[in-house]
Motif scaffolding. Sequence first.
Motif, mmCIF file in Angstrom:
data_model
loop_
_atom_site.group_PDB
_atom_site.id
_atom_site.type_symbol
_atom_site.label_atom_id
_atom_site.label_comp_id
_atom_site.label_asym_id
_atom_site.label_seq_id
_atom_site.Cartn_x
_atom_site.Cartn_y
_atom_site.Cartn_z
ATOM 1 N N LEU A 6 0.851 -1.187 0.000
ATOM 2 C CA LEU A 6 0.000 0.000 0.000
ATOM 3 C C LEU A 6 0.882 1.231 0.000
ATOM 4 O O LEU A 6 1.658 1.453 0.928
ATOM 5 N N TYR A 7 0.788 2.009 -1.078
ATOM 6 C CA TYR A 7 1.505 3.284 -1.139
ATOM 7 C C TYR A 7 0.639 4.311 -0.424
ATOM 8 O O TYR A 7 -0.527 4.501 -0.768
ATOM 9 N N THR A 8 1.214 4.947 0.576
ATOM 10 C CA THR A 8 0.471 5.795 1.487
ATOM 11 C C THR A 8 1.338 6.947 1.958
ATOM 12 O O THR A 8 2.496 7.054 1.568
ATOM 13 N N ILE A 51 -2.749 8.272 -4.257
ATOM 14 C CA ILE A 51 -2.860 7.418 -3.077
ATOM 15 C C ILE A 51 -4.284 7.445 -2.534
ATOM 16 O O ILE A 51 -4.972 8.458 -2.699
ATOM 17 N N PRO A 52 -4.720 6.362 -1.978
ATOM 18 C CA PRO A 52 -3.999 5.126 -1.737
ATOM 19 C C PRO A 52 -3.912 4.255 -2.992
ATOM 20 O O PRO A 52 -4.860 4.185 -3.763
ATOM 21 N N VAL A 53 -2.773 3.628 -3.171
ATOM 22 C CA VAL A 53 -2.580 2.695 -4.274
ATOM 23 C C VAL A 53 -2.195 1.346 -3.674
ATOM 24 O O VAL A 53 -1.226 1.240 -2.933
ATOM 25 N N LEU A 54 -2.991 0.339 -3.999
ATOM 26 C CA LEU A 54 -2.770 -1.022 -3.529
ATOM 27 C C LEU A 54 -2.171 -1.821 -4.679
ATOM 28 O O LEU A 54 -2.636 -1.711 -5.818
ATOM 29 N N VAL A 55 -1.137 -2.604 -4.388
ATOM 30 C CA VAL A 55 -0.434 -3.359 -5.428
ATOM 31 C C VAL A 55 -0.342 -4.817 -5.009
ATOM 32 O O VAL A 55 0.030 -5.124 -3.864
ATOM 33 N N ASP A 56 -0.678 -5.720 -5.945
ATOM 34 C CA ASP A 56 -0.553 -7.147 -5.650
ATOM 35 C C ASP A 56 0.857 -7.637 -5.978
ATOM 36 O O ASP A 56 1.698 -6.867 -6.440
ATOM 37 N N GLU A 57 1.092 -8.915 -5.742
ATOM 38 C CA GLU A 57 2.431 -9.481 -5.958
ATOM 39 C C GLU A 57 2.859 -9.443 -7.423
ATOM 40 O O GLU A 57 4.048 -9.424 -7.717
ATOM 41 N N LEU A 62 -4.105 -0.862 -7.959
ATOM 42 C CA LEU A 62 -5.472 -0.381 -7.788
ATOM 43 C C LEU A 62 -5.389 0.964 -7.098
ATOM 44 O O LEU A 62 -4.940 1.051 -5.958
ATOM 45 N N ASP A 63 -5.781 2.022 -7.806
ATOM 46 C CA ASP A 63 -5.890 3.306 -7.120
ATOM 47 C C ASP A 63 -7.378 3.568 -6.890
ATOM 48 O O ASP A 63 -8.236 2.946 -7.484
ATOM 49 N N ARG A 64 -7.656 4.455 -5.963
ATOM 50 C CA ARG A 64 -9.013 4.736 -5.506
ATOM 51 C C ARG A 64 -9.680 3.488 -4.932
ATOM 52 O O ARG A 64 -10.893 3.311 -5.025
#
Length: 119
Positions: A6-8, A51-57, A62-64
């Motif tokens: 999670l980029y935060t 942000i927030p940007v969620l990233v899988d392996e 995924l932003d927003r």
Amino acid sequence: MIRLRLYTTLGCHLCEQLEALLATLCDAPHRLERVEISDDDALVERYGVRIPVLVDEAGQELDRGMQPERLAAWLAERGWLNEMAWQALQRQLSGEMVSETARGEAKGAALRGGRRYLG
């Protein structure tokens, strides 16, 4: 166990919303690595307004993701969505929209000093 990043940044209430939704909707055991973007100019440039940007392996972003529909779809694509939790959340959200509409209020709006702020 799945690993997510999670980029935060410090004090990001949207990031907190995403984390709470993730805890509710993710059906798979997961570990969340939080990456503080303010420590790196390149990360600020890339993620500062997203942000927030969620990233899988696999590196899929995924932003927003603090928007429940977006997070649910992203999790479902990977087979990680807790369908029962998602259905319960949808019922809850639709009930909140109905009551706010009946009162003439926008969802997430707050009245401060006579002004309406969306939140």
